[in-house]
Design an enzyme around this catalytic site. Structure first.
Site, PDB file in Angstrom:
ATOM      1  N   GLU A 192     -17.573  12.530  13.646  1.00 43.71           N
ATOM      2  CA  GLU A 192     -16.335  12.930  14.340  1.00 43.71           C
ATOM      3  C   GLU A 192     -16.683  13.579  15.683  1.00 43.71           C
ATOM      4  O   GLU A 192     -16.302  14.719  15.970  1.00 43.71           O
ATOM      5  CB  GLU A 192     -15.464  13.824  13.455  1.00 43.71           C
ATOM      6  CG  GLU A 192     -14.983  13.083  12.212  1.00 43.71           C
ATOM      7  CD  GLU A 192     -13.812  13.719  11.462  1.00 43.71           C
ATOM      8  OE1 GLU A 192     -13.458  14.875  11.736  1.00 43.71           O
ATOM      9  OE2 GLU A 192     -13.227  13.022  10.607  1.00 43.71           O
ATOM     10  N   GLU A 314     -15.117   7.803   5.785  1.00 43.48           N
ATOM     11  CA  GLU A 314     -14.306   8.856   5.151  1.00 43.48           C
ATOM     12  C   GLU A 314     -12.903   8.299   4.942  1.00 43.48           C
ATOM     13  O   GLU A 314     -12.269   7.854   5.913  1.00 43.48           O
ATOM     14  CB  GLU A 314     -14.231  10.116   6.019  1.00 43.48           C
ATOM     15  CG  GLU A 314     -15.535  10.891   6.053  1.00 43.48           C
ATOM     16  CD  GLU A 314     -15.429  12.223   6.791  1.00 43.48           C
ATOM     17  OE1 GLU A 314     -14.334  12.839   6.805  1.00 43.48           O
ATOM     18  OE2 GLU A 314     -16.454  12.633   7.366  1.00 43.48           O
TER      19      GLU A 314
HETATM   20  O1  AHR Z   1     -14.081  15.322   4.374  1.00 43.00           O
HETATM   21  C1  AHR Z   1     -13.708  16.530   4.955  1.00 43.00           C
HETATM   22  C2  AHR Z   1     -13.821  16.530   6.466  1.00 43.00           C
HETATM   23  O2  AHR Z   1     -12.910  15.611   7.003  1.00 43.00           O
HETATM   24  C3  AHR Z   1     -15.136  16.084   7.046  1.00 43.00           C
HETATM   25  O3  AHR Z   1     -16.064  17.106   7.079  1.00 43.00           O
HETATM   26  C4  AHR Z   1     -14.769  15.655   8.428  1.00 43.00           C
HETATM   27  O4  AHR Z   1     -15.617  14.671   8.943  1.00 43.00           O
HETATM   28  C5  AHR Z   1     -13.332  15.194   8.286  1.00 43.00           C
HETATM   29  O5  AHR Z   1     -12.521  15.752   9.238  1.00 43.00           O
END
Ligand code: AHR
Length: 511
Positions: A192, A314
């Site tokens: 991110e 994710e």
């Molecule tokens: O999964 C939780 C968080 O969500 C992670 O650390 C981040 O990459 C995303 O914003």
């Protein structure tokens, strides 16, 4: 709440449909891609009790463990044949300094986990423990490297420490008890990077990415698959800029998509929700189809041969934290609604498997949409765990494209939810057909045109519950579990007719 139904647009002529009747046509083809097993990847971050308490309790814990890993959790996870595990973050990755997590545990420095509740991290779980875990689970490690607060040298040395046969970093590894290098394929260069990973603008990050990846070398036969930090949700510009400026330096680019109400304010309870909330959730979850498609279209423009993978590293549901749990630890319950989100999302990923080369649900234990929840020495399997279990036959199986003609349910915000969704694949002469009935109240009668696929022998498994808000907890660990699906279908004239109970997920094996 009353929901009206409409007929979905479909690719083939429909006979007249009743309210909950659907038709599926299987379209087997030799040219179909294989559903890469990495779509079933997992994610473990130093966040809340995902690592500490969830996976790792240490050798001296009274909780039964195998070299420090919880035995109950290991046994449950082994059943899922996890192909790949991402670690150590998430946002944590861009504050993680790997050298703090090697050497004698008692002399490891502590740090504040600034992203996740300010909890003090003692670094007792580090590189050796992660690679050991991957060996036990039989999965590929996927490392997220620190770009935001790290250095090129630090990341380069981590790769050398893990993968080199000889040299200063290899000697350090040997001193710490590991003679042979590990195999490392997947390397994420930041996480991110548009946000917690450094707040970069894409043009700048593209150049930083190019620089960092240059020094991440292939040692002694190890070949890295280098992954650029990608977009969130609808940020198509990020993908465009990265593909334009750094495509020749990357093997993959990530995408994050959460089924979440919004990023500020309340996200809603994981277990206390209305039918309206439920259908909205499924609509939001299914929007991932359009989002993935648009990112894929951009990638196609720069990489028509699809050399570069899109990695949805994710995804999953994000609800309010359970009352009484530590703020910032993202501990949430997991209901039958989450199971629906898992099944519908996996169905989408299957369709894009020619470009989507990995996905990692967030996260494996005790955080967000997890596989297992633990408390002390207790563990429960979540409804989401069971979806991953019943979808096992799809891993590395040849996709069978299909058309679905289904009634649609109109949800809040103008979203449309299909009553019936499906995915199919074939491996070793067996066809796996997974079917979802999203309707909360009515069964669905599904007529499947098998297109010549043999269905002499049929077995099945079903996941459903009395109420959509049902979940497993430590006092009631079996409220939802996989059950045999032994009746509810018939085969006639090359067609399979299945009656799917309301709010259920079924996988049939046909041969
Ligand atoms: O999964 C939780 C968080 O969500 C992670 O650390 C981040 O990459 C995303 O914003």
């Amino acid at each position: 709440m009353k929901f009206s139904t409409v007929i979905a647009l479909c690719a083939f002529a429909l006979p007249a449909l009743g309210a909950n009747e659907a038709n599926i046509r299987l379209l087997p083809s030799e040219e179909s891609p294989v559903i890469v097993k990495e779509i079933y990847g997992q994610f473990a971050e130093h966040l809340g009790t995902c690592i500490y308490g969830g996976l790792w309790v240490g050798e001296d814990s009274p909780i039964p463990n195998t070299r420090g890993y919880r035995t109950d959790v290991l046994n449950a996870l082994k059943e899922l044949k996890i192909p790949v595990l991402r670690w150590p973050g998430g946002c944590f990755a861009d504050e993680y300094h790997w050298m703090d997590g090697i050497g004698p545990r008692e002399s490891r420095p502590r740090m504040v986990n600034n992203n996740w509740g300010g909890t003090v991290e003692d670094n007792s779980f580090g590189t050796h423990d992660f690679f050991d875990l991957c060996e036990i689970l039989g999965c590929e490690p996927y490392l997220s490297g620190n770009v935001g607060s790290g250095s090129v040298e630090e990341l380069a040395k981590w790769v050398e420490y893990i993968t080199a046969e000889d040299g200063p970093m290899a000697n350090l590894r040997k001193q710490n008890g590991r003679e042979k290098p590990w195999h490392l394929k997947y390397l994420g260069v930041g996480n991110e990077s548009w946000g917690c990973g450094g707040n970069f603008r894409p043009e700048y990050y593209a150049d930083v990415y190019r620089r960092y990846q240059t020094y991440c070398r292939n040692y002694d036969g190890n070949k890295l698959y280098k992954i650029a930090s990608g977009a969130s949700d609808y940020d198509y510009n990020w993908t465009d800029v990265m593909m334009r400026n750094a495509r020749n330096q990357m093997d993959g680019i990530s995408l994050h998509y959460y089924t979440v109400l919004g990023w500020s304010g309340r996200k809603g309870s994981a277990i206390d929700f209305t039918p309206e909330d439920y259908y909205w959730t499924l609509g939001k979850c299914l929007e991932i189809k359009d989002v993935v498609k648009r990112h894929c279209d951009i990638m196609d423009k720069y990489d028509p041969k699809k050399r570069i993978g899109l990695l949805v590293d994710e995804w999953g549901t994000w609800w309010d934290e359970e009352p009484g749990t530590i703020s910032g630890h993202l501990y949430q319950q997991n209901s039958m609604r989450d199971a629906m989100v898992a099944a519908l999302s996996l169905n989408v990923f299957h369709r894009f498997t020619d470009r989507v080369k990995m996905t990692n649900i967030a996260q494996i234990a005790n955080v967000l949409q997890s596989m297992v929840l633990t408390k002390g020495d207790k563990m429960v399997l979540t409804p989401t765990y069971y979806v991953f279990k019943m979808y096992l036959p799809h891993q590395d199986a040849k996709l069978i494209p299909l058309n679905v003609a289904t009634p649609m349910i109109r949800a809040r915000d103008g979203r449309q939810v299909p009553v019936v969704d499906a995915t199919a694949s074939v491996k070793d002469g067996k066809t796996a057909l997974s079917l979802v009935n999203t309707d909360l109240n009515e069964p669905a009668e599904i007529t499947i045109d098998l297109s010549g696929i043999s269905a002499k022998n049929i077995t099945g498994e079903i996941l459903t519950s009395q109420k959509i808000t049902d979940y497993n907890d430590f006092d009631h660990p079996q409220t939802i579990s996989l059950q045999p699906f032994t009746k509810g279908w018939k085969v006639s004239k090359g067609k399979l007719i299945v009656t799917l109970p309301a709010k259920s997920i079924v996988t049939l094996s046909l041969s």
